[in-house]
Design a protein around this motif. Sequence first.
Motif, mmCIF file in Angstrom:
data_model
loop_
_atom_site.group_PDB
_atom_site.id
_atom_site.type_symbol
_atom_site.label_atom_id
_atom_site.label_comp_id
_atom_site.label_asym_id
_atom_site.label_seq_id
_atom_site.Cartn_x
_atom_site.Cartn_y
_atom_site.Cartn_z
ATOM 1 N N PHE A 58 -8.713 8.959 -6.248
ATOM 2 C CA PHE A 58 -8.141 8.561 -7.532
ATOM 3 C C PHE A 58 -6.666 8.942 -7.612
ATOM 4 O O PHE A 58 -5.840 8.148 -8.067
ATOM 5 C CB PHE A 58 -8.915 9.219 -8.677
ATOM 6 C CG PHE A 58 -8.219 9.129 -10.008
ATOM 7 C CD1 PHE A 58 -8.260 7.962 -10.756
ATOM 8 C CD2 PHE A 58 -7.514 10.219 -10.521
ATOM 9 C CE1 PHE A 58 -7.610 7.867 -11.981
ATOM 10 C CE2 PHE A 58 -6.863 10.143 -11.735
ATOM 11 C CZ PHE A 58 -6.912 8.961 -12.475
ATOM 12 N N PHE A 59 -6.338 10.176 -7.183
ATOM 13 C CA PHE A 59 -4.946 10.609 -7.230
ATOM 14 C C PHE A 59 -4.084 9.795 -6.269
ATOM 15 O O PHE A 59 -2.944 9.454 -6.581
ATOM 16 C CB PHE A 59 -4.848 12.102 -6.905
ATOM 17 C CG PHE A 59 -5.403 12.981 -7.980
ATOM 18 C CD1 PHE A 59 -4.654 13.283 -9.105
ATOM 19 C CD2 PHE A 59 -6.681 13.511 -7.880
ATOM 20 C CE1 PHE A 59 -5.159 14.090 -10.113
ATOM 21 C CE2 PHE A 59 -7.195 14.322 -8.882
ATOM 22 C CZ PHE A 59 -6.441 14.607 -9.998
ATOM 23 N N GLY A 60 -4.644 9.461 -5.108
ATOM 24 C CA GLY A 60 -3.909 8.609 -4.176
ATOM 25 C C GLY A 60 -3.714 7.212 -4.724
ATOM 26 O O GLY A 60 -2.638 6.614 -4.584
ATOM 27 N N LEU A 61 -4.757 6.666 -5.377
ATOM 28 C CA LEU A 61 -4.660 5.332 -5.968
ATOM 29 C C LEU A 61 -3.633 5.304 -7.090
ATOM 30 O O LEU A 61 -2.836 4.359 -7.200
ATOM 31 C CB LEU A 61 -6.031 4.913 -6.498
ATOM 32 C CG LEU A 61 -6.095 3.552 -7.205
ATOM 33 C CD1 LEU A 61 -5.724 2.432 -6.237
ATOM 34 C CD2 LEU A 61 -7.482 3.320 -7.796
ATOM 35 N N GLY A 100 3.731 3.304 -7.270
ATOM 36 C CA GLY A 100 4.725 2.824 -6.312
ATOM 37 C C GLY A 100 4.845 1.311 -6.330
ATOM 38 O O GLY A 100 5.951 0.765 -6.277
ATOM 39 N N ILE A 101 3.703 0.618 -6.409
ATOM 40 C CA ILE A 101 3.727 -0.848 -6.455
ATOM 41 C C ILE A 101 4.448 -1.334 -7.711
ATOM 42 O O ILE A 101 5.286 -2.246 -7.661
ATOM 43 C CB ILE A 101 2.285 -1.396 -6.404
ATOM 44 C CG1 ILE A 101 1.659 -1.098 -5.037
ATOM 45 C CG2 ILE A 101 2.273 -2.901 -6.672
ATOM 46 C CD1 ILE A 101 0.177 -1.404 -4.972
ATOM 47 N N LEU A 102 4.137 -0.732 -8.856
ATOM 48 C CA LEU A 102 4.791 -1.119 -10.107
ATOM 49 C C LEU A 102 6.281 -0.808 -10.077
ATOM 50 O O LEU A 102 7.098 -1.569 -10.611
ATOM 51 C CB LEU A 102 4.120 -0.401 -11.287
ATOM 52 C CG LEU A 102 2.688 -0.818 -11.596
ATOM 53 C CD1 LEU A 102 2.115 0.040 -12.719
ATOM 54 C CD2 LEU A 102 2.607 -2.296 -11.962
ATOM 55 N N PHE A 103 6.635 0.294 -9.437
ATOM 56 C CA PHE A 103 8.036 0.680 -9.330
ATOM 57 C C PHE A 103 8.828 -0.368 -8.550
ATOM 58 O O PHE A 103 9.901 -0.813 -8.966
ATOM 59 C CB PHE A 103 8.133 2.053 -8.658
ATOM 60 C CG PHE A 103 9.524 2.614 -8.600
ATOM 61 C CD1 PHE A 103 10.336 2.631 -9.722
ATOM 62 C CD2 PHE A 103 10.024 3.144 -7.416
ATOM 63 C CE1 PHE A 103 11.624 3.161 -9.677
ATOM 64 C CE2 PHE A 103 11.302 3.670 -7.360
ATOM 65 C CZ PHE A 103 12.101 3.674 -8.483
ATOM 66 N N PRO A 156 15.519 1.887 -0.077
ATOM 67 C CA PRO A 156 15.734 3.323 -0.322
ATOM 68 C C PRO A 156 14.720 3.925 -1.280
ATOM 69 O O PRO A 156 14.342 5.086 -1.142
ATOM 70 C CB PRO A 156 17.154 3.379 -0.901
ATOM 71 C CG PRO A 156 17.460 1.998 -1.366
ATOM 72 C CD PRO A 156 16.713 1.096 -0.433
ATOM 73 N N ALA A 157 14.262 3.135 -2.262
ATOM 74 C CA ALA A 157 13.256 3.660 -3.187
ATOM 75 C C ALA A 157 11.931 3.881 -2.475
ATOM 76 O O ALA A 157 11.247 4.885 -2.695
ATOM 77 C CB ALA A 157 13.072 2.692 -4.355
ATOM 78 N N ALA A 158 11.562 2.944 -1.592
ATOM 79 C CA ALA A 158 10.315 3.094 -0.842
ATOM 80 C C ALA A 158 10.385 4.283 0.103
ATOM 81 O O ALA A 158 9.417 5.031 0.262
ATOM 82 C CB ALA A 158 10.014 1.813 -0.065
ATOM 83 N N VAL A 159 11.552 4.470 0.736
ATOM 84 C CA VAL A 159 11.716 5.599 1.652
ATOM 85 C C VAL A 159 11.737 6.922 0.888
ATOM 86 O O VAL A 159 11.164 7.928 1.326
ATOM 87 C CB VAL A 159 13.008 5.433 2.479
ATOM 88 C CG1 VAL A 159 13.285 6.681 3.305
ATOM 89 C CG2 VAL A 159 12.897 4.223 3.393
ATOM 90 N N ALA A 198 1.476 -2.170 1.688
ATOM 91 C CA ALA A 198 1.691 -2.276 0.236
ATOM 92 C C ALA A 198 1.315 -1.002 -0.504
ATOM 93 O O ALA A 198 0.681 -1.044 -1.567
ATOM 94 C CB ALA A 198 0.919 -3.466 -0.327
ATOM 95 N N PHE A 199 1.680 0.157 0.057
ATOM 96 C CA PHE A 199 1.437 1.458 -0.553
ATOM 97 C C PHE A 199 -0.040 1.867 -0.544
ATOM 98 O O PHE A 199 -0.361 2.985 -0.948
ATOM 99 C CB PHE A 199 1.932 1.499 -2.004
ATOM 100 C CG PHE A 199 3.433 1.506 -2.148
ATOM 101 C CD1 PHE A 199 4.115 2.687 -2.373
ATOM 102 C CD2 PHE A 199 4.157 0.333 -2.067
ATOM 103 C CE1 PHE A 199 5.489 2.702 -2.516
ATOM 104 C CE2 PHE A 199 5.536 0.329 -2.213
ATOM 105 C CZ PHE A 199 6.207 1.518 -2.430
#
Length: 272
Positions: free
Chosen positions: A52-55, A61-64, A79-82, A244-245
Amino acid sequence: MTSKTAGSTPPDNLRPPPQAVPQINKVTAGDIAAALKAGLADFRAHPLMSGFFGLFYAVFGILFVWCLVWLGAIWMIIPAAVGFPLVAPFAAAGLYEMSRRRQRGESFGWSAILTVAANQRKREMGWMAFVTLFIFWVWIYQVRLWLAIILKDASFSDFYGFWNTVFFTPQGWTFLAVGTCVGAFLSAVLFSVTVIAMPMLLDRETDFVSAMITSIRVVTENPVVMLSWAAVISAAMLLSLVPAFLGLIFTLPVLGHATWHLYRRAVPPVEG
């Protein structure tokens, strides 16, 4: 006759007891292997709760990234993904609590863990979140700075244009080299001040400055092993971003649990 000013010197029984300086153990590669094994065992014991915490982290991250696309800030996606894994330690508070209770042989449910995780914002970990987000902000800002200096004439109308400019032009290679060096420095700083501090703040009644100092001491007294642990975390987290995260659903819980166990090996529990 000697006069005394009332209240000038507080009685000894009113002074807060001084905090003992935590002892630091020698950390070895075997400790890292044992921490990972224990972290995997914690995940297997409570896969749904850990996942759950990983999800939650993956969805955030996907929404970001989606928001960056919606805002037209294409240059920020890579850079945001990294840099996104930099805030992972704060997101792992619930995982630390799960590992702590399992280590003590205590039973727990969703309510207990979520309550503890939510309450961290009222404690010193809120200041650590500020430190983490500040360094993340510096990371994003320095990327924007080097973009302006090195790739000032480039146009990023879409993601593929940004990708081609950064990875297939000499200016892009320079940008990557400079950004990698600066990013490595910022990551090393953040890792040093948080790797032990985050679980320590959940485990003990201490202030965030003392926790950061203890974390830095662990890293400086065990530089090779701890930097190897940083490399393991970085590689696992970055590989988790590729699908995809979604890889974070597994890697964040395992690494979060493992970080707790490494903390307990590096910093002995308080006696009594």
